[in-house]
Design a protein around this motif. Sequence first.
Motif, PDB file in Angstrom:
ATOM      1  N   ASN A  29       0.817  -1.212   0.000  1.00 13.63           N
ATOM      2  CA  ASN A  29       0.000   0.000   0.000  1.00 13.63           C
ATOM      3  C   ASN A  29       0.849   1.259   0.000  1.00 13.63           C
ATOM      4  O   ASN A  29       0.495   2.253  -0.629  1.00 13.63           O
ATOM      5  CB  ASN A  29      -0.961  -0.004   1.188  1.00 13.63           C
ATOM      6  N   TRP A  30       1.991   1.222   0.680  1.00 12.28           N
ATOM      7  CA  TRP A  30       2.885   2.373   0.671  1.00 12.28           C
ATOM      8  C   TRP A  30       3.437   2.604  -0.736  1.00 12.28           C
ATOM      9  O   TRP A  30       3.451   3.739  -1.223  1.00 12.28           O
ATOM     10  CB  TRP A  30       4.034   2.168   1.664  1.00 12.28           C
ATOM     11  N   VAL A  31       3.859   1.538  -1.394  1.00 17.25           N
ATOM     12  CA  VAL A  31       4.396   1.664  -2.751  1.00 17.25           C
ATOM     13  C   VAL A  31       3.315   2.162  -3.706  1.00 17.25           C
ATOM     14  O   VAL A  31       3.555   3.066  -4.527  1.00 17.25           O
ATOM     15  CB  VAL A  31       4.975   0.307  -3.227  1.00 17.25           C
ATOM     16  N   TYR A  32       2.108   1.612  -3.606  1.00 12.87           N
ATOM     17  CA  TYR A  32       1.021   2.044  -4.483  1.00 12.87           C
ATOM     18  C   TYR A  32       0.629   3.485  -4.209  1.00 12.87           C
ATOM     19  O   TYR A  32       0.306   4.232  -5.137  1.00 12.87           O
ATOM     20  CB  TYR A  32      -0.191   1.127  -4.341  1.00 12.87           C
ATOM     21  N   SER A  33       0.667   3.904  -2.964  1.00 14.22           N
ATOM     22  CA  SER A  33       0.343   5.293  -2.636  1.00 14.22           C
ATOM     23  C   SER A  33       1.355   6.250  -3.250  1.00 14.22           C
ATOM     24  O   SER A  33       0.988   7.299  -3.785  1.00 14.22           O
ATOM     25  CB  SER A  33       0.307   5.488  -1.125  1.00 14.22           C
ATOM     26  N   MET A  34       2.629   5.903  -3.181  1.00 14.13           N
ATOM     27  CA  MET A  34       3.660   6.754  -3.777  1.00 14.13           C
ATOM     28  C   MET A  34       3.505   6.816  -5.294  1.00 14.13           C
ATOM     29  O   MET A  34       3.621   7.888  -5.897  1.00 14.13           O
ATOM     30  CB  MET A  34       5.059   6.247  -3.414  1.00 14.13           C
ATOM     31  N   ALA A  35       3.210   5.684  -5.923  1.00 14.34           N
ATOM     32  CA  ALA A  35       3.022   5.660  -7.368  1.00 14.34           C
ATOM     33  C   ALA A  35       1.801   6.487  -7.775  1.00 14.34           C
ATOM     34  O   ALA A  35       1.844   7.237  -8.760  1.00 14.34           O
ATOM     35  CB  ALA A  35       2.874   4.225  -7.859  1.00 14.34           C
ATOM     36  N   ALA A  36       0.726   6.391  -7.014  1.00 14.58           N
ATOM     37  CA  ALA A  36      -0.472   7.178  -7.302  1.00 14.58           C
ATOM     38  C   ALA A  36      -0.215   8.663  -7.103  1.00 14.58           C
ATOM     39  O   ALA A  36      -0.680   9.495  -7.894  1.00 14.58           O
ATOM     40  CB  ALA A  36      -1.632   6.716  -6.424  1.00 14.58           C
ATOM     41  N   ILE A  38       2.638  10.208  -7.487  1.00  9.17           N
ATOM     42  CA  ILE A  38       3.441  10.653  -8.632  1.00  9.17           C
ATOM     43  C   ILE A  38       2.563  10.822  -9.869  1.00  9.17           C
ATOM     44  O   ILE A  38       2.693  11.804 -10.610  1.00  9.17           O
ATOM     45  CB  ILE A  38       4.593   9.666  -8.890  1.00  9.17           C
ATOM     46  N   ALA A  39       1.638   9.894 -10.099  1.00 11.44           N
ATOM     47  CA  ALA A  39       0.743   9.990 -11.255  1.00 11.44           C
ATOM     48  C   ALA A  39      -0.146  11.224 -11.154  1.00 11.44           C
ATOM     49  O   ALA A  39      -0.350  11.936 -12.145  1.00 11.44           O
ATOM     50  CB  ALA A  39      -0.111   8.730 -11.368  1.00 11.44           C
ATOM     51  N   VAL A  40      -0.662  11.509  -9.971  1.00 10.65           N
ATOM     52  CA  VAL A  40      -1.484  12.712  -9.786  1.00 10.65           C
ATOM     53  C   VAL A  40      -0.635  13.960 -10.020  1.00 10.65           C
ATOM     54  O   VAL A  40      -1.097  14.940 -10.617  1.00 10.65           O
ATOM     55  CB  VAL A  40      -2.139  12.723  -8.387  1.00 10.65           C
ATOM     56  N   GLY A  41       0.614  13.926  -9.586  1.00 15.37           N
ATOM     57  CA  GLY A  41       1.517  15.049  -9.846  1.00 15.37           C
ATOM     58  C   GLY A  41       1.699  15.283 -11.340  1.00 15.37           C
ATOM     59  O   GLY A  41       1.713  16.435 -11.800  1.00 15.37           O
ATOM     60  N   THR A  68      -2.808  11.834 -20.399  1.00 15.74           N
ATOM     61  CA  THR A  68      -3.274  10.495 -20.785  1.00 15.74           C
ATOM     62  C   THR A  68      -2.418   9.407 -20.153  1.00 15.74           C
ATOM     63  O   THR A  68      -2.937   8.440 -19.575  1.00 15.74           O
ATOM     64  CB  THR A  68      -3.266  10.350 -22.318  1.00 15.74           C
ATOM     65  N   TYR A  69      -1.102   9.557 -20.245  1.00 19.88           N
ATOM     66  CA  TYR A  69      -0.209   8.534 -19.683  1.00 19.88           C
ATOM     67  C   TYR A  69      -0.299   8.497 -18.158  1.00 19.88           C
ATOM     68  O   TYR A  69      -0.184   7.426 -17.554  1.00 19.88           O
ATOM     69  CB  TYR A  69       1.226   8.761 -20.128  1.00 19.88           C
ATOM     70  N   ALA A  70      -0.517   9.631 -17.529  1.00 19.46           N
ATOM     71  CA  ALA A  70      -0.662   9.645 -16.071  1.00 19.46           C
ATOM     72  C   ALA A  70      -1.943   8.943 -15.643  1.00 19.46           C
ATOM     73  O   ALA A  70      -1.953   8.212 -14.645  1.00 19.46           O
ATOM     74  CB  ALA A  70      -0.634  11.083 -15.563  1.00 19.46           C
ATOM     75  N   VAL A  71      -3.017   9.146 -16.387  1.00 19.39           N
ATOM     76  CA  VAL A  71      -4.277   8.460 -16.074  1.00 19.39           C
ATOM     77  C   VAL A  71      -4.121   6.955 -16.285  1.00 19.39           C
ATOM     78  O   VAL A  71      -4.599   6.148 -15.473  1.00 19.39           O
ATOM     79  CB  VAL A  71      -5.444   9.034 -16.910  1.00 19.39           C
ATOM     80  N   ILE A  72      -3.429   6.557 -17.356  1.00 20.41           N
ATOM     81  CA  ILE A  72      -3.161   5.134 -17.579  1.00 20.41           C
ATOM     82  C   ILE A  72      -2.345   4.575 -16.409  1.00 20.41           C
ATOM     83  O   ILE A  72      -2.604   3.466 -15.927  1.00 20.41           O
ATOM     84  CB  ILE A  72      -2.441   4.922 -18.926  1.00 20.41           C
ATOM     85  N   GLY A  73      -1.380   5.349 -15.931  1.00 17.70           N
ATOM     86  CA  GLY A  73      -0.590   4.931 -14.775  1.00 17.70           C
ATOM     87  C   GLY A  73      -1.448   4.738 -13.537  1.00 17.70           C
ATOM     88  O   GLY A  73      -1.261   3.777 -12.782  1.00 17.70           O
ATOM     89  N   LEU A  74      -2.400   5.644 -13.315  1.00 12.49           N
ATOM     90  CA  LEU A  74      -3.309   5.493 -12.170  1.00 12.49           C
ATOM     91  C   LEU A  74      -4.150   4.228 -12.289  1.00 12.49           C
ATOM     92  O   LEU A  74      -4.373   3.531 -11.297  1.00 12.49           O
ATOM     93  CB  LEU A  74      -4.226   6.713 -12.057  1.00 12.49           C
ATOM     94  N   VAL A  75      -4.607   3.937 -13.496  1.00  9.60           N
ATOM     95  CA  VAL A  75      -5.400   2.722 -13.705  1.00  9.60           C
ATOM     96  C   VAL A  75      -4.552   1.487 -13.419  1.00  9.60           C
ATOM     97  O   VAL A  75      -5.011   0.537 -12.761  1.00  9.60           O
ATOM     98  CB  VAL A  75      -5.985   2.696 -15.137  1.00  9.60           C
TER      99      VAL A  75
END
Length: 92
Positions: A29-36, A38-41, A68-75
């Motif tokens: 969850n910590w890793v996913y939170s950091m990735a999310a 970054i994607a929101v950024g 677009t790529y950031a939204v794909i990253g969030l998905v």
Amino acid sequence: MNVLEFVKNSGGRFFGDDFDNYDLMVLFNWVYSMAALIAVGFIVYGAIFYAISEGDPARVNKAIKTITYAVIGLVVVGLAWALTTFVVNSIS
């Protein structure tokens, strides 16, 4: 040998001797939170870049691709979270 067995057999170097599925989920969850985050950024960055593009087609296209790529990253992060949550809950 899976990850859980590896960490348990490591002599408690990571989370102590009582490493369990809860600790694994905290780590994921910590890793996913950091990735999310970054994607929101990148979504914010793309939106700002879009706003200041002044109608230049190349800059507008770059901003749209960034968003677009950031939204794909969030998905992808959301699907990875769902998959690991399902797997960890299935093995516990």
